[in-house]
Design a protein around this motif. Structure first.
Motif, PDB file in Angstrom:
ATOM      1  N   ASP A  72       2.328  -5.553  -6.860  1.00  0.00           N
ATOM      2  CA  ASP A  72       3.771  -5.422  -6.748  1.00  0.00           C
ATOM      3  C   ASP A  72       4.184  -5.603  -5.293  1.00  0.00           C
ATOM      4  O   ASP A  72       3.429  -5.265  -4.396  1.00  0.00           O
ATOM      5  CB  ASP A  72       4.246  -4.034  -7.209  1.00  0.00           C
ATOM      6  N   ILE A  73       5.371  -6.115  -5.102  1.00  0.00           N
ATOM      7  CA  ILE A  73       5.946  -6.229  -3.772  1.00  0.00           C
ATOM      8  C   ILE A  73       7.177  -5.341  -3.735  1.00  0.00           C
ATOM      9  O   ILE A  73       8.119  -5.547  -4.490  1.00  0.00           O
ATOM     10  CB  ILE A  73       6.328  -7.680  -3.440  1.00  0.00           C
ATOM     11  N   ASP A  74       7.136  -4.325  -2.880  1.00  0.00           N
ATOM     12  CA  ASP A  74       8.264  -3.411  -2.711  1.00  0.00           C
ATOM     13  C   ASP A  74       8.966  -3.782  -1.413  1.00  0.00           C
ATOM     14  O   ASP A  74       8.555  -3.383  -0.340  1.00  0.00           O
ATOM     15  CB  ASP A  74       7.787  -1.966  -2.647  1.00  0.00           C
ATOM     16  N   ALA A  75      10.004  -4.588  -1.524  1.00  0.00           N
ATOM     17  CA  ALA A  75      10.723  -4.990  -0.316  1.00  0.00           C
ATOM     18  C   ALA A  75      12.159  -5.297  -0.654  1.00  0.00           C
ATOM     19  O   ALA A  75      12.484  -5.614  -1.773  1.00  0.00           O
ATOM     20  CB  ALA A  75      10.081  -6.222   0.307  1.00  0.00           C
TER      21      ALA A  75
ATOM     22  N   LYS B 258      -0.535 -13.537  -7.750  1.00  0.00           N
ATOM     23  CA  LYS B 258      -0.189 -12.407  -8.624  1.00  0.00           C
ATOM     24  C   LYS B 258      -0.726 -12.609 -10.031  1.00  0.00           C
ATOM     25  O   LYS B 258      -1.067 -11.649 -10.712  1.00  0.00           O
ATOM     26  CB  LYS B 258       1.324 -12.208  -8.669  1.00  0.00           C
TER      27      LYS B 258
ATOM     28  N   SER C  63      -1.511   1.148  -0.985  1.00  0.00           N
ATOM     29  CA  SER C  63      -0.442   0.321  -0.435  1.00  0.00           C
ATOM     30  C   SER C  63      -0.932  -0.371   0.829  1.00  0.00           C
ATOM     31  O   SER C  63      -1.709   0.198   1.593  1.00  0.00           O
ATOM     32  CB  SER C  63       0.771   1.176  -0.077  1.00  0.00           C
TER      33      SER C  63
END
Length: 52
Positions: free
Chosen positions: A49-52, A43, A13
């Motif tokens: 992945d974007i975890d936001a 991408k 991450s």
């Protein structure tokens, strides 16, 4: 351009922040469509992945 050190580990991450030299500028808001397109293209080449 800086040569950042990155841990190349599967599932790693990363946290990053985007700022402008002129912090009063609205450039990121005005050009949000371009920013989204750049993220989409990146991408497609390098999946993430974007975890936001």
């Amino acid at each position: 351009m800086p040569r950042y050190r990155r841990a190349r580990a599967p599932g790693a991450s990363y946290f990053f922040t985007v700022t402008l030299h002129d912090r009063k500028s609205d450039l990121l808001v005005r050009e949000v469509a371009l920013l989204r397109e750049c993220v989409r293209r990146t991408k497609a080449r390098l999946p993430f992945d974007i975890d936001a």
